[in-house]
Design a protein around this motif. Structure first.
Motif, short mmCIF file in Angstrom:
data_model
loop_
_atom_site.label_atom_id
_atom_site.label_comp_id
_atom_site.label_asym_id
_atom_site.label_seq_id
_atom_site.Cartn_x
_atom_site.Cartn_y
_atom_site.Cartn_z
N THR A 99 2.52 14.33 -10.34
CA THR A 99 1.17 14.77 -9.99
C THR A 99 1.01 14.62 -8.48
OG1 THR A 99 0.15 14.17 -12.07
CG2 THR A 99 -1.28 14.06 -10.14
N THR A 100 0.46 15.63 -7.83
CA THR A 100 0.14 15.44 -6.42
C THR A 100 -1.36 15.64 -6.24
OG1 THR A 100 0.68 17.74 -5.94
CG2 THR A 100 2.41 16.12 -5.51
N ILE A 101 -1.93 14.79 -5.40
CA ILE A 101 -3.39 14.80 -5.21
C ILE A 101 -3.67 15.05 -3.73
CG2 ILE A 101 -5.48 13.38 -5.43
CD1 ILE A 101 -3.92 11.86 -7.68
N PRO A 102 -4.33 16.17 -3.41
CA PRO A 102 -4.55 16.45 -1.99
C PRO A 102 -5.63 15.57 -1.39
CG PRO A 102 -5.48 18.21 -3.37
CD PRO A 102 -4.87 17.21 -4.30
N ILE A 103 -5.26 14.83 -0.35
CA ILE A 103 -6.24 14.02 0.38
C ILE A 103 -6.00 14.23 1.86
CG2 ILE A 103 -7.00 11.64 0.92
CD1 ILE A 103 -6.43 10.95 -2.00
N ASN A 104 -6.94 14.84 2.52
CA ASN A 104 -6.89 15.06 3.97
C ASN A 104 -5.55 15.65 4.42
OD1 ASN A 104 -7.72 15.06 6.61
ND2 ASN A 104 -7.38 12.86 6.94
N GLY A 105 -5.10 16.67 3.73
CA GLY A 105 -3.88 17.36 4.15
C GLY A 105 -2.59 16.76 3.61
N VAL A 106 -2.67 15.60 2.97
CA VAL A 106 -1.46 15.00 2.38
C VAL A 106 -1.50 15.24 0.87
CG1 VAL A 106 -0.18 12.84 1.99
CG2 VAL A 106 -1.48 13.16 4.11
N VAL A 108 -0.62 13.64 -2.05
CA VAL A 108 -0.17 12.28 -2.43
C VAL A 108 0.73 12.39 -3.66
CG1 VAL A 108 -0.88 9.92 -2.84
CG2 VAL A 108 -2.44 11.50 -1.67
N GLY A 109 1.93 11.82 -3.54
CA GLY A 109 2.91 11.96 -4.62
C GLY A 109 4.01 12.92 -4.21
N GLY A 110 3.77 13.63 -3.11
CA GLY A 110 4.79 14.54 -2.59
C GLY A 110 5.65 13.84 -1.55
N GLN A 111 6.18 14.64 -0.64
CA GLN A 111 7.15 14.09 0.30
C GLN A 111 6.49 13.19 1.36
OE1 GLN A 111 7.83 15.31 3.63
NE2 GLN A 111 10.00 14.71 3.88
N GLN A 112 5.24 13.56 1.72
CA GLN A 112 4.57 12.80 2.79
C GLN A 112 3.81 11.60 2.22
OE1 GLN A 112 1.76 15.09 5.12
NE2 GLN A 112 1.53 13.46 6.64
N LEU A 113 3.88 10.48 2.91
CA LEU A 113 3.18 9.28 2.45
C LEU A 113 1.73 9.31 2.92
CD1 LEU A 113 5.79 6.46 3.21
CD2 LEU A 113 5.62 7.98 1.24
N ALA A 310 7.30 3.82 -2.52
CA ALA A 310 5.84 3.99 -2.59
C ALA A 310 5.44 5.34 -2.01
CB ALA A 310 5.15 2.87 -1.81
N ASP A 311 4.39 5.93 -2.58
CA ASP A 311 3.88 7.22 -2.11
C ASP A 311 2.82 7.05 -1.03
OD1 ASP A 311 5.34 8.99 -3.91
OD2 ASP A 311 4.15 8.06 -5.50
N GLY A 312 2.59 5.80 -0.63
CA GLY A 312 1.61 5.58 0.42
C GLY A 312 1.31 4.11 0.56
N LEU A 313 0.47 3.79 1.55
CA LEU A 313 0.10 2.40 1.82
C LEU A 313 -1.42 2.27 1.88
CD1 LEU A 313 2.48 1.56 4.84
CD2 LEU A 313 2.80 0.89 2.43
N LEU A 314 -1.90 1.12 1.46
CA LEU A 314 -3.32 0.75 1.61
C LEU A 314 -3.29 -0.55 2.42
CD1 LEU A 314 -6.34 1.20 0.50
CD2 LEU A 314 -5.73 -0.51 -1.20
N VAL A 315 -3.73 -0.47 3.68
CA VAL A 315 -3.54 -1.62 4.58
C VAL A 315 -4.87 -2.05 5.19
CG1 VAL A 315 -2.19 -2.49 6.54
CG2 VAL A 315 -1.36 -0.53 5.27
N GLU A 316 -5.07 -3.37 5.24
CA GLU A 316 -6.31 -3.88 5.86
C GLU A 316 -6.13 -4.03 7.37
OE1 GLU A 316 -8.53 -6.05 2.14
OE2 GLU A 316 -7.51 -7.36 3.58
N VAL A 317 -7.07 -3.41 8.10
CA VAL A 317 -7.04 -3.41 9.57
C VAL A 317 -8.46 -3.68 10.06
CG1 VAL A 317 -6.54 -2.01 11.63
CG2 VAL A 317 -5.20 -1.65 9.55
N HIS A 318 -8.61 -4.53 11.08
CA HIS A 318 -9.95 -4.93 11.54
C HIS A 318 -9.94 -5.01 13.06
CE1 HIS A 318 -13.50 -7.50 12.09
NE2 HIS A 318 -13.82 -7.26 10.82
N PRO A 319 -11.06 -4.64 13.73
CA PRO A 319 -11.07 -4.68 15.19
C PRO A 319 -10.84 -6.09 15.74
CG PRO A 319 -13.09 -3.63 14.34
CD PRO A 319 -12.32 -4.14 13.16
N ASP A 320 -11.31 -7.10 15.01
CA ASP A 320 -11.12 -8.50 15.45
C ASP A 320 -10.94 -9.35 14.20
OD1 ASP A 320 -11.12 -10.97 16.56
OD2 ASP A 320 -13.11 -10.83 17.49
N PRO A 321 -9.71 -9.36 13.64
CA PRO A 321 -9.50 -9.99 12.33
C PRO A 321 -10.03 -11.42 12.25
CG PRO A 321 -7.53 -8.82 13.00
CD PRO A 321 -8.47 -8.76 14.16
N SER A 322 -9.95 -12.17 13.36
CA SER A 322 -10.35 -13.59 13.25
C SER A 322 -11.84 -13.71 12.93
CB SER A 322 -10.01 -14.33 14.55
OG SER A 322 -10.81 -13.79 15.59
#
Ligand code: PEP
Ligand code: MN
Length: 355
Positions: A99-106, A108-113, A310-322
């Motif tokens: 199954t591929t699910i289009p999200i913002n041009g990707v 998901v499940g295809g070649q691009q992560l 993996a077909d992609g990443l879900l990553v936590e990012v913050h301007p000032d993690p501390s």
């Protein structure tokens, strides 16, 4: 279902051999009678060492587990093998292409992560604005941010809740980044789906069946996280529940119960990425932040997930993690996210993928 039984060993004496043959055929009869009582036929084939009884008939998914346990409890049954899976719609066998699910041009499940990045929790408009601009510049395809935070402790920050929705609307309009955010209550779905392009089901709610039934009615793609204690069958049956109405499901592994004495927050279940690809046609993405629990360990775990398929990443990012109000230890700085993206491109290329 195949029921595997041990064939009798030859006894030392003729009498012993006769006894073992009698016991084995009595056990075989017990299995066949059990199947007959439960409404199934059986087909028996005898090899040199094993006797295999094939169950003939359709086992309803909700009966499979009990049936399997009762068969295993019969004397002489060595193992029971499920030939068909309890889930049908999401099984790899029922629908061969991924199954591929289009999200913002990707796709998901295809070649691009797909890379989804952003803070654990939405804290302010400024925080979302800075993060959206940075992660987009560095190559992310979607922004993650929790509005409702299902925290283990009731005394910690629980999220800004619906205050985040107008922020999401503005960020989406300005940056053209889809928003991924967790829904914790079925009553929120109608309102959230206006401003949230991918609805996340967090690990604590993977088995909240009324909530799954409600999001299944949404037309938004669903990002379904695995509960920390769930088996892959339980995970895929949760997906199956959604798939009855909404086929656009992205599975997400995020670590399972920690081993005693382990340093990380959860046990990184990246070994289940290739297993899931065998079992299901749904895309599988990887959250390295929650198992790492510490930003120093996020990048190696993220890269390992890509290497594992993996077909992609879900990553936590913050301007000032501390200063983050939740999961401060594991959120990446913008600079670290840039380092991750550069390395992710190299690892992806080595496994025939792009980011
Ligand atoms: C999250 O991604 O914000 C989150 C709460 O994760 P999990 O449900 O995996 O704990
Ligand atoms: Mn978090």
């Amino acid at each position: 279902m195949l029921i595997v039984m041990q064939r009798p060993q030859r006894g030392k004496t003729e009498e012993e051999t006769r006894r073992t043959i009698e016991v084995t055929s009595a056990r075989l009869c017990a299995v066949q009678e059990f199947l007959c009582r439960e409404g199934f036929g059986s087909h028996c084939s005898e090899g040199a060492e094993l006797v295999v009884v094939g169950l003939v008939g359709k086992v309803e998914p909700e009966r499979a587990e009990t049936l399997e346990a009762r068969l295993r409890a019969i004397d002489g049954v060595k193992t029971v093998i499920r030939v068909s899976t309890p889930y049908k719609l999401v099984a790899r066998s029922s629908f061969k292409p991924t199954t591929t699910i289009p999200i913002n041009g990707v796709n998901v499940g295809g070649q691009q992560l797909l890379v989804i990045a952003g803070p654990c929790a939405a804290e302010s408009m400024q925080q979302l604005e800075a993060t959206a601009a940075a992660v987009k510049r560095l190559g992310a395809h979607a922004l993650r941010a929790g509005a409702y935070k299902p925290r283990t402790s009731p005394y910690t920050f629980q999220g800004v809740e619906d205050l985040a929705l107008p922020w999401f609307r503005e960020i989406h309009a300005r940056h053209q980044l889809p928003i991924v955010s967790e829904v914790v209550d079925g009553n929120h779905v109608r309102v959230m789906e206006h401003d949230v392009q991918v609805l996340q089901i967090g690990m604590r709610n993977m088995q909240n069946y009324p909530l799954l039934d409600t999001v299944a009615r949404s037309r938004r793609p669903i990002l379904l996280k695995r509960n920390q204690a769930a088996t892959l069958d339980e995970f895929l049956l949760a997906a199956e529940r959604i798939a009855r109405f909404n086929p656009n499901i992205i599975l997400c592994l995020r670590g399972t119960c920690p081993m005693q004495g382990q340093v990380g927050r959860f046990r990184a279940d990246i070994d289940d990425i290739p297993v899931l690809h065998d079992l299901t046609h749904l895309p599988v993405i990887w959250d390295p932040s929650h198992p790492a629990g510490d930003r120093q360990r996020v990048i190696p775990l993220a890269l390992a997930g890509i290497a594992a398929g993996a077909d992609g990443l879900l990553v936590e990012v913050h301007p000032d993690p501390s200063q983050a109000l939740s999961d401060a230890n594991q959120q990446l700085t913008f600079e670290q996210f840039g380092v991750l993206m550069a390395a992710a491109r190299r690892v992806a290329e080595s496994v025939g993928r792009t980011v």
